[in-house]
Scaffold this active site. Structure first.
Site, mmCIF file in Angstrom:
data_model
loop_
_atom_site.group_PDB
_atom_site.id
_atom_site.type_symbol
_atom_site.label_atom_id
_atom_site.label_comp_id
_atom_site.label_asym_id
_atom_site.label_seq_id
_atom_site.Cartn_x
_atom_site.Cartn_y
_atom_site.Cartn_z
ATOM 1 N N ASP A 193 8.798 4.985 8.065
ATOM 2 C CA ASP A 193 8.529 6.276 8.703
ATOM 3 C C ASP A 193 7.679 7.200 7.828
ATOM 4 O O ASP A 193 7.382 8.327 8.225
ATOM 5 C CB ASP A 193 9.855 6.965 9.076
ATOM 6 C CG ASP A 193 10.760 7.163 7.870
ATOM 7 O OD1 ASP A 193 10.299 6.923 6.730
ATOM 8 O OD2 ASP A 193 11.927 7.549 8.062
ATOM 9 N N ARG A 238 -1.438 0.283 -9.806
ATOM 10 C CA ARG A 238 -0.362 -0.672 -10.087
ATOM 11 C C ARG A 238 -0.929 -2.082 -10.253
ATOM 12 O O ARG A 238 -2.039 -2.352 -9.795
ATOM 13 C CB ARG A 238 0.616 -0.698 -8.896
ATOM 14 C CG ARG A 238 1.206 0.649 -8.569
ATOM 15 C CD ARG A 238 1.265 0.869 -7.049
ATOM 16 N NE ARG A 238 1.623 2.265 -6.751
ATOM 17 C CZ ARG A 238 2.864 2.690 -6.618
ATOM 18 N NH1 ARG A 238 3.860 1.844 -6.683
ATOM 19 N NH2 ARG A 238 3.123 3.969 -6.408
ATOM 20 N N ASP A 287 4.303 -4.422 -7.401
ATOM 21 C CA ASP A 287 3.721 -3.194 -6.856
ATOM 22 C C ASP A 287 4.378 -1.951 -7.447
ATOM 23 O O ASP A 287 3.936 -0.832 -7.179
ATOM 24 C CB ASP A 287 3.833 -3.174 -5.323
ATOM 25 C CG ASP A 287 5.269 -3.323 -4.840
ATOM 26 O OD1 ASP A 287 5.903 -4.326 -5.204
ATOM 27 O OD2 ASP A 287 5.756 -2.434 -4.124
ATOM 28 N N ASN A 288 5.428 -2.155 -8.230
ATOM 29 C CA ASN A 288 6.068 -1.015 -8.892
ATOM 30 C C ASN A 288 5.803 -1.024 -10.392
ATOM 31 O O ASN A 288 6.537 -0.407 -11.155
ATOM 32 C CB ASN A 288 7.577 -1.035 -8.635
ATOM 33 C CG ASN A 288 7.914 -0.720 -7.187
ATOM 34 O OD1 ASN A 288 7.113 -0.090 -6.490
ATOM 35 N ND2 ASN A 288 9.067 -1.141 -6.731
ATOM 36 N N ARG A 329 4.188 14.213 -7.365
ATOM 37 C CA ARG A 329 4.159 13.598 -8.685
ATOM 38 C C ARG A 329 2.749 13.564 -9.243
ATOM 39 O O ARG A 329 1.769 13.651 -8.499
ATOM 40 C CB ARG A 329 4.847 12.234 -8.674
ATOM 41 C CG ARG A 329 4.380 11.273 -7.617
ATOM 42 C CD ARG A 329 5.240 10.002 -7.625
ATOM 43 N NE ARG A 329 4.605 8.965 -6.822
ATOM 44 C CZ ARG A 329 5.121 7.774 -6.590
ATOM 45 N NH1 ARG A 329 6.304 7.458 -7.110
ATOM 46 N NH2 ARG A 329 4.479 6.883 -5.871
ATOM 47 N N GLY A 331 0.823 -1.219 0.000
ATOM 48 C CA GLY A 331 0.000 0.000 0.000
ATOM 49 C C GLY A 331 0.852 1.262 0.000
ATOM 50 O O GLY A 331 2.069 1.214 0.103
#
Ligand code: AMP
Ligand code: MG
Length: 504
Positions: free
Chosen positions: A124, A182, A256-257, A175, A90
């Site tokens: 983080d 994806r 996922d990319n 962006r 996610g």
């Protein structure tokens, strides 16, 4: 350009999917943000208000305030990482601000590095300045090369510390893309047997982003989900051909990319190759070389296979799914063949199949020579283009324009033999015409690691001018820019010592 003060016209179609697909949340503020770079060219192209990137909006692009009308969410996806099912991932540090109408159709806006989300797991939620500069510059460099990609609207830095291997500082990249969906978004709902959610997401894609799926469905018994897979398959094949042709290594081709729209997404340990090496591994964390340059096309197929499996509940037929995926085995070689032939100035309109095959042999033989001597990929193709553009029909390989090419290989006789074959292939077609074409295909400038590194080192001292200079240069990588010659040179010795890993 839209006049100042005009708000964005938000559309937010993704939100209609409902909360199964995302979590609403606010960005986490960072301390003392400053602009690193702003992309007014992109603002122009989208025809978004020219004050969107004004100082008044700096807090919004740092995640310290909200753009009026935005409705931030983090989306949920899963994926295969390094060949293994990783379960839920996610948007762990990406925050979707919304979708706004633009001159190029609706575009979504994301902040990357704006704090923790429910999907941050142990992370983080931050991004470091180093990798944010790389993402900002490379997405614009890819666009300059004509390669589909997410775009970068602006980059903000903060002195706030972020701990990776070293203590670094935070940054937020904004962006923009028609969609950030994806492969992993579809995989997520398939893995959980949430077939209705899977269908909703697939329908959203077809309706808003990939209407070509309906056209493609005609070839697949009218099955629109097979058409969807086919469209993604074709876009992925086209993208991979362009990556390979320009010598781009993505570095982390996890599912996922992988963009469902066939965009380059998630710039991490990427690299434009210096010396040509098919086995080149750009990601220091990729110890097995799973994502080595020459493996990228097969990895894309592997990823498409995962996507296909995720779509089986909708397609309703395993054999049909596999049959659609088979298409990649012809779509990719065809796209790569065309891309490599274009690098030689050979356009594909007139090519018969036997001619294509002969041309591919010509390409492969050259690449083998280049690999044997680790010839600089970008410089070689550019010099070949320049030599062709300067060729007056006498074809003296002793002339300076050819020597610039032949000097690049130790095995000069082998290269001369190859050049002779190339010349025969070209026949009566004027070399200068081909050369002019080649100069629009083979870039003079790519974002080599050492160029990005120089910009990063200076940015860490608070000087962002090199980031801006590179951004401007890489917007038009096929132009000569004679004052920027140093940026087109061989990499310095220290470039090979740079280690780029998944850490970002
Ligand atoms: P990547 O390998 O960068 O594509 O990231 C894989 C997953 O890890 C995605 O779900 C990211 O959102 C998440 N992720 C990566 N870095 C961080 C971070 N610093 N904080 C939170 N999540 C992260
Ligand atoms: Mg990612």
């Amino acid at each position: 350009m839209t006049p100042s003060g005009a708000p964005l016209t938000w559309t937010h179609r993704l939100l209609q999917l409902g909360p199964t697909f995302y979590t609403r949340l606010q960005p986490s503020p960072v301390s003392n943000p400053v602009w690193v770079a702003r992309n007014s060219g992109l603002l122009d192209q989208l025809d978004w208000p020219d004050d969107l990137l004004g100082d008044a909006h700096l807090p919004a692009f740092a995640g310290n305030a909200l753009l009026r009308g935005s409705d931030p969410v983090a989306t949920v996806y899963s994926g295969h990482q390094f060949g293994v099912w990783a379960g839920q991932l996610g948007d762990g540090r990406a925050l979707w601000l919304g979708e706004a109408a633009s001159a190029c159709g609706p575009h979504e806006i994301q902040l990357k590095g704006a704090g923790r989300t429910p999907y941050s797991r142990m992370g983080d939620g931050r991004a470091v300045l180093r990798s944010s500069i790389r993402e900002y510059l490379c997405s614009e460099a890819m666009h300059g090369l004509g390669i589909p990609t997410t775009r970068a609207l602006c980059l903000v830095a903060s002195p706030q510390t972020v701990v990776r291997e070293d203590v670094e500082t935070a940054a937020v990249v904004t962006r923009v893309a028609p969609s950030f969906l994806r492969f992993g978004h579809l995989e997520h709902f398939a893995a959980r047997d949430q077939v209705e959610a899977l269908r909703q997401l697939a329908d959203h894609l077809i309706e808003h982003h990939l209407p070509e799926a309906r056209e493609r469905a005609h070839a697949w018994q009218g099955n629109v989900y097979a058409g969807l897979l086919d469209e993604v398959q074709h876009r992925t094949a086209a993208l991979l051909a362009q990556w390979q042709a320009v010598g781009f290594c993505h570095g982390v081709m996890n599912t996922d990319n992988m963009s469902l729209l066939g965009l380059t997404i998630d710039y991490g340990p990427f690299q434009f190759m210096d010396g040509f090496n098919p086995g080149h591994i750009c990601n220091h964390s990729d110890t097995q070389g799973r994502y080595a340059y020459a493996r990228q096309p097969n990895i894309a197929y592997w990823n498409l296979y995962c996507l296909g499996q995720a779509l089986v509940p909708l397609i309703g037929d395993q054999d049909l799914t596999v049959a659609v995926l088979e298409g990649y085995k012809t779509a990719f070689p065809r796209a790569l063949g065309d891309a490599m032939r274009a690098k030689l100035g050979l356009t594909h309109e007139l090519a018969s199949e036997p001619l294509r095959e002969a041309d591919w042999t010509l390409v492969e033989d050259l690449l083998q020579r280049m690999a044997a001597e680790r010839v600089d990929y970008t410089i070689f193709w550019r010099r070949l283009s320049q030599a062709m553009a300067s060729e007056d029909g006498t074809w003296s390989f002793e002339a300076p324009h050819w020597q610039a090419v032949t000097d690049m290989l130790l095995d000069r006789p082998a290269l001369l033999a190859w050049l002779q074959r190339y010349r025969e292939r070209i026949g009566e077609c004027p070399a200068a015409v081909l050369g002019a074409r080649m100069l629009r295909v083979n870039p003079k400038f790519v974002l080599r690691n050492h160029l990005a590194e120089t910009a990063i080192v200076q940015a860490r001292q608070g000087d962002f001018s090199e980031v801006v200079r590179l951004q401007q240069l890489l917007q038009s990588p096929f132009d000569e820019h004679p004052e920027m010659e140093a940026y087109a040179g061989f990499p310095p010795d220290w470039a090979s010592q740079l280690e780029i890993s998944c850490s970002s």
